[in-house]
Scaffold this motif. Structure first.
Motif, PDB file in Angstrom:
ATOM      1  N   HIS A 306       0.833  -1.204   0.000  1.00  0.00           N
ATOM      2  CA  HIS A 306       0.000   0.000   0.000  1.00  0.00           C
ATOM      3  C   HIS A 306       0.867   1.253   0.000  1.00  0.00           C
ATOM      4  O   HIS A 306       0.512   2.268  -0.615  1.00  0.00           O
ATOM      5  CB  HIS A 306      -0.917  -0.001   1.223  1.00  0.00           C
ATOM      6  CG  HIS A 306      -1.981  -1.054   1.185  1.00  0.00           C
ATOM      7  ND1 HIS A 306      -2.926  -1.127   0.180  1.00  0.00           N
ATOM      8  CD2 HIS A 306      -2.239  -2.090   2.034  1.00  0.00           C
ATOM      9  CE1 HIS A 306      -3.731  -2.154   0.412  1.00  0.00           C
ATOM     10  NE2 HIS A 306      -3.340  -2.759   1.525  1.00  0.00           N
ATOM     11  N   PHE A 312      -4.607   4.562  -5.218  1.00  0.00           N
ATOM     12  CA  PHE A 312      -5.298   3.361  -4.769  1.00  0.00           C
ATOM     13  C   PHE A 312      -5.551   2.388  -5.920  1.00  0.00           C
ATOM     14  O   PHE A 312      -5.428   1.176  -5.761  1.00  0.00           O
ATOM     15  CB  PHE A 312      -6.627   3.749  -4.120  1.00  0.00           C
ATOM     16  CG  PHE A 312      -7.425   2.585  -3.599  1.00  0.00           C
ATOM     17  CD1 PHE A 312      -7.104   1.988  -2.385  1.00  0.00           C
ATOM     18  CD2 PHE A 312      -8.506   2.079  -4.316  1.00  0.00           C
ATOM     19  CE1 PHE A 312      -7.835   0.914  -1.886  1.00  0.00           C
ATOM     20  CE2 PHE A 312      -9.240   1.005  -3.830  1.00  0.00           C
ATOM     21  CZ  PHE A 312      -8.906   0.417  -2.617  1.00  0.00           C
ATOM     22  N   THR A 315      -2.989  -0.423  -6.748  1.00  0.00           N
ATOM     23  CA  THR A 315      -2.665  -1.428  -5.738  1.00  0.00           C
ATOM     24  C   THR A 315      -2.605  -2.820  -6.361  1.00  0.00           C
ATOM     25  O   THR A 315      -3.457  -3.188  -7.173  1.00  0.00           O
ATOM     26  CB  THR A 315      -3.723  -1.418  -4.620  1.00  0.00           C
ATOM     27  OG1 THR A 315      -3.831  -0.093  -4.082  1.00  0.00           O
ATOM     28  CG2 THR A 315      -3.339  -2.373  -3.508  1.00  0.00           C
ATOM     29  N   TRP A 317      -3.547  -5.986  -5.954  1.00  0.00           N
ATOM     30  CA  TRP A 317      -4.447  -6.802  -5.157  1.00  0.00           C
ATOM     31  C   TRP A 317      -4.193  -8.297  -5.332  1.00  0.00           C
ATOM     32  O   TRP A 317      -4.424  -9.082  -4.404  1.00  0.00           O
ATOM     33  CB  TRP A 317      -5.905  -6.475  -5.489  1.00  0.00           C
ATOM     34  CG  TRP A 317      -6.296  -5.105  -5.040  1.00  0.00           C
ATOM     35  CD1 TRP A 317      -6.548  -4.003  -5.818  1.00  0.00           C
ATOM     36  CD2 TRP A 317      -6.471  -4.664  -3.676  1.00  0.00           C
ATOM     37  NE1 TRP A 317      -6.854  -2.921  -5.033  1.00  0.00           N
ATOM     38  CE2 TRP A 317      -6.814  -3.295  -3.713  1.00  0.00           C
ATOM     39  CE3 TRP A 317      -6.355  -5.305  -2.444  1.00  0.00           C
ATOM     40  CZ2 TRP A 317      -7.050  -2.557  -2.560  1.00  0.00           C
ATOM     41  CZ3 TRP A 317      -6.589  -4.571  -1.288  1.00  0.00           C
ATOM     42  CH2 TRP A 317      -6.930  -3.215  -1.350  1.00  0.00           C
TER      43      TRP A 317
END
Length: 415
Positions: A306, A312, A315, A317
């Motif tokens: 992060h 965002f 990111t 994931w």
């Protein structure tokens, strides 16, 4: 005396000083008067802070409030010991009121006393959970509610465990000696867990309306650094410190100026403290395990991912989900890890199956901890674009909000 009462409310200042000094004062006074005097010492410390609130409102805050607190607490401890037992011999001549307490108790002596008290708690012939409970209260100043929240226990269960743990601690008249490296290593797991929980309570506090208690977080970091001094190459200690620094780096962006939570997606990453992030990476590099992975290293890796992206939407994931699965392999009993992994998967491909997976976990969360489960489900419906169902689940979560800032978070979602 310096009168700062007009600049900062005294009760807020004393709350800050309690978090910063109560554990230190407890450790030093136990070292002076013995572990069997625990009740007297805790009573004296509580009375000291009550006296501070009353006195400082009229006289102002002293130039060195921590030294004032230590001096008064020691005097009160002596008075209580004298009052409670005619057979107790307390050498009041050992303490000269004209002496500056900061000269009597150096930073090293205070840190050493805290570590000795930590180890005294670790050495008890109790379950690991009870050892953690007594550590959180005696050394970290946790109340019943804070311990219950940290360990996902009922308040009544915490009270019973504390009663037994305190009795065990007082019956062991430990000699406070300088611990050696082998003694520290023997109890690393418990030390790490206690400091992790201490930080977590500060990261999202259950006490007050501020949401964050930075005093607890800094205290956890300070104590973790003391533990690290006894084995600088320990992977778990370094991983824990990396995790704490990555998390504390985000504090300036986690709450709005009006006191509302901001999600990771909403935070202004320019406000993140890059000095702390750099320090986090220093410890992360030191934490790389030679053989088996450990939970603190994996959690620090997730936090570092992060911290390395400026937006965002960038990111990774996929990697975060992979790391969560590694964590679940190490801690299969952790429902929160499983829930965090499911939420991370929502950012890869949101499907109804993820909501079903949350439903299957509902029985594992009691009423005191159901807030996080229900908000995760509401967020899942948000990801699906079903705002009506999301609002319905946020409403269901509202009665389980335990703090005002959590309640405001839900109300903002319902606007």
């Amino acid at each position: 005396m310096k009168n700062t009462a007009d600049k900062q409310p005294v009760n807020r200042l004393t709350a800050h000083l309690f978090r910063e000094n109560a554990g230190k004062m407890t450790a030093v006074l136990i070292r002076l008067y013995g572990i069997d005097k625990l009740d007297c010492i805790t009573d004296a410390i509580q009375d000291t802070f009550e006296s501070a609130i009353q006195k400082w409102r009229y006289t102002g805050v002293p130039d060195n409030p921590a030294a004032w607190l230590m001096k008064v607490a020691r005097n009160k401890t002596i008075n209580i010991l004298k009052r409670d037992s005619k057979t107790t011999t307390v050498a009041t001549s050992d303490f000269n009121d004209t002496m500056a307490p900061e000269l009597v108790f150096s930073d090293y002596e205070i840190s050493d006393s805290q570590l000795c008290l930590l180890l005294a708690c670790c050495r008890l012939d109790l379950t690991p959970q009870k050892k953690i409970i007594i550590t959180l209260q005696v050394l970290c100043g946790f109340g019943i509610g804070e311990i219950a929240n940290a360990l996902l226990m009922s308040r009544e269960a915490v009270k019973k465990a504390l009663y037994r743990a305190k009795a065990a601690l007082k019956n062991k008249k430990y000699v406070f000696e300088n611990p050696d490296k082998d003694d520290i290593r023997k109890h690393f797991a418990l030390l790490h867990t206690s400091l992790y929980l201490l930080f977590n309570e500060g990261y999202k506090t259950t006490k007050g309306s501020s949401g964050i208690n930075t005093d607890l977080c800094y205290e956890a970091i300070r104590l973790a650094k003391i533990v690290r001094e006894y084995d600088t190459g320990n992977s778990e200690t370094n991983g824990l410190l990396a995790l704490l620094f990555f998390n504390i780096a985000r504090f300036p962006a986690r709450i709005t100026t009006t006191g509302e939570w901001l999600t990771l997606a909403e935070q202004n990453r320019n406000l993140w403290d890059h000095t702390f992030i750099t320090e986090g990476f220093y410890y992360l590099d030191q934490a790389r395990p030679e053989k088996e992975l450990n939970a603190y290293y994996l959690e620090a890796l997730i936090a570092s991912l992060h911290c390395t992206v400026s937006d965002f939407k960038d990111t990774d994931w996929q990697l975060i989900v992979y790391l969560y699965r590694q964590l679940e392999h190490l801690q299969p009993e952790s429902t929160l890890l499983r829930l965090n992994r499911i939420v991370a998967e929502m950012h890869i491909t949101m499907t109804p199956a993820l909501l079903e997976a949350i439903d299957q976990m509902e029985s594992l969360f009691d009423n005191e901890n159901k807030f996080v489960l229900l908000t995760a489900k509401a967020y899942g419906y948000e990801r699906l674009g079903d705002r009506e169902s999301a609002a319905d689940w946020y409403r269901k979560a509202l009665p389980y909000a335990r703090t005002e800032i959590d309640r405001l978070f839900i109300l903002k979602k319902l606007v």
